[in-house]
Design a protein around this motif. Structure first.
Motif, PDB file in Angstrom:
ATOM      1  N   GLU A 290      37.985  18.437  56.802  1.00  0.00           N
ATOM      2  CA  GLU A 290      39.166  19.260  57.023  1.00  0.00           C
ATOM      3  C   GLU A 290      39.790  19.695  55.698  1.00  0.00           C
ATOM      4  N   GLU A 291      39.862  18.750  54.751  1.00  0.00           N
ATOM      5  CA  GLU A 291      40.420  19.065  53.433  1.00  0.00           C
ATOM      6  C   GLU A 291      39.530  20.062  52.688  1.00  0.00           C
ATOM      7  N   LYS A 292      38.204  19.898  52.810  1.00  0.00           N
ATOM      8  CA  LYS A 292      37.266  20.833  52.166  1.00  0.00           C
ATOM      9  C   LYS A 292      37.450  22.246  52.696  1.00  0.00           C
ATOM     10  N   THR A 293      37.597  22.364  54.013  1.00  0.00           N
ATOM     11  CA  THR A 293      37.772  23.681  54.620  1.00  0.00           C
ATOM     12  C   THR A 293      39.057  24.333  54.136  1.00  0.00           C
ATOM     13  N   ALA A 294      40.145  23.564  54.107  1.00  0.00           N
ATOM     14  CA  ALA A 294      41.428  24.090  53.646  1.00  0.00           C
ATOM     15  C   ALA A 294      41.374  24.457  52.165  1.00  0.00           C
ATOM     16  N   PHE A 295      40.711  23.624  51.376  1.00  0.00           N
ATOM     17  CA  PHE A 295      40.604  23.884  49.939  1.00  0.00           C
ATOM     18  C   PHE A 295      39.792  25.158  49.699  1.00  0.00           C
ATOM     19  N   GLN A 296      38.702  25.336  50.417  1.00  0.00           N
ATOM     20  CA  GLN A 296      37.883  26.535  50.247  1.00  0.00           C
ATOM     21  C   GLN A 296      38.657  27.787  50.634  1.00  0.00           C
TER      22      GLN A 296
END
Length: 313
Positions: A290-296
């Motif tokens: 979830e954090e990776k998706t938001a960061f991207q």
């Protein structure tokens, strides 16, 4: 041993208040610069601040000027120059004008302070620090942006207000671009060592995160004219201190990421070790999906902003 030389470009509210915090902490001698059209305004602010030193008990030489010659040999250059955001104005609205201002400032910096660490504060932050790198030609580690310290400070403030605890006991981390796409990292947020998820319900925490994202706009709407300056200046002064005192602070800031996090050559908010040579290390965290998706998503927004800036220039 000589004092550090700190030049602050832009003597408006953020620049002058940064000078105030830096002088009070005796971080070094300060040069406060503004455009020739302001005439003697930076001299007046510098003199006023100097006259507070006997009362407050600090020793810093503070000079106000409209000439970049006075900044020669600076150890740190802080750039706050640019038009301020007004009610109803997004950070993107500032892009064209402030990119031209940033380019003009950085042309001067590379002539007068070739070895300085440059801290960009002007908005839209992520694009402005990219422009500063392009124009100065300095090593990416010596050009960075102030955003993460401010965003995290706002987040910590709101969490402390919510829980009725001291801000000193709140530890948090936000990553990504400076704006609506900033990414909270729950696993790196705690209160007195207790994970924040154990203290605040997910829905309420999401509301606090949203308020943090809109923290600058909230203050703009309350002030009616102008934008925040106490907290942005304090955050900037903390970064200046980390550099001039080689404190090796682990703090979030807009740093140039190439292979790190797979960003590919853009400035984005990440945790770094900040010392006398600038960004000495970028800390790569293991993010959840979830954090990776938001960061991207945040990185993509930064890339789009930089692309728009390139078209306008």
């Amino acid at each position: 041993m000589r004092r550090a030389k700190i030049s602050i470009i832009g003597a408006g509210n953020v620049g002058a208040t940064t000078a105030h915090w830096c002088a009070a902490a005796e971080l070094g001698d300060i040069v406060l610069v503004d455009i020739p059209q302001t005439e003697d305004m930076p001299k007046g602010k510098a003199l006023d601040l100097m006259q507070s030193s006997p009362v407050m008990g600090f020793d810093s030489n503070i000079v106000g000027t409209t000439s970049y010659d006075d900044t020669s040999g600076s150890d740190v250059v802080v750039i706050t120059a640019g038009i301020p955001r007004k009610p109803g104005m997004s950070r993107d609205d500032l892009l064209s004008t402030n990119a031209k201002i940033m380019a003009s400032v950085c042309e001067q910096i590379k002539k007068t302070s070739q070895h300085a660490v440059v801290i960009v504060v002007s908005n839209p932050l992520d694009a402005m620090v990219q422009k500063a790198l392009q124009v100065t030609g300095f090593e990416p580690s010596r050009v960075l942006g102030q955003a993460g310290v401010l965003d995290t400070a706002r987040y910590r403030t709101f969490l402390a207000m919510e829980l009725g605890v001291s801000v000193e006991d709140v530890s948090a981390l936000l990553m990504g671009g400076h704006g609506d796409t900033m990414v909270p990292i729950p696993s790196c947020t705690s209160v007195g060592g207790i994970p924040v998820q154990q203290l605040i319900e997910p829905a309420r925490l999401a509301e606090i995160v949203d308020r943090t994202r809109k923290g600058g706009a909230e203050i703009v709407s309350l002030l009616k004219t102008g934008s925040a300056y106490y907290a942005p200046a304090a955050a900037t002064a903390q970064m200046v201190e980390a550099v001039v005192r080689d404190k090796k602070r682990l703090i979030p800031c807009a740093a140039y990421c190439d292979k790190e996090y797979g960003v590919g050559g853009y400035y984005v908010g990440v945790p770094v070790v900040l010392g006398s040579s600038g960004v000495e290390k970028i800390i790569e965290l293991t993010l959840t999906n979830e954090e990776k998706t938001a960061f991207q998503k945040s990185v993509d927004a930064v890339k789009e902003l930089v692309a728009t800036m390139a078209k306008l220039s």
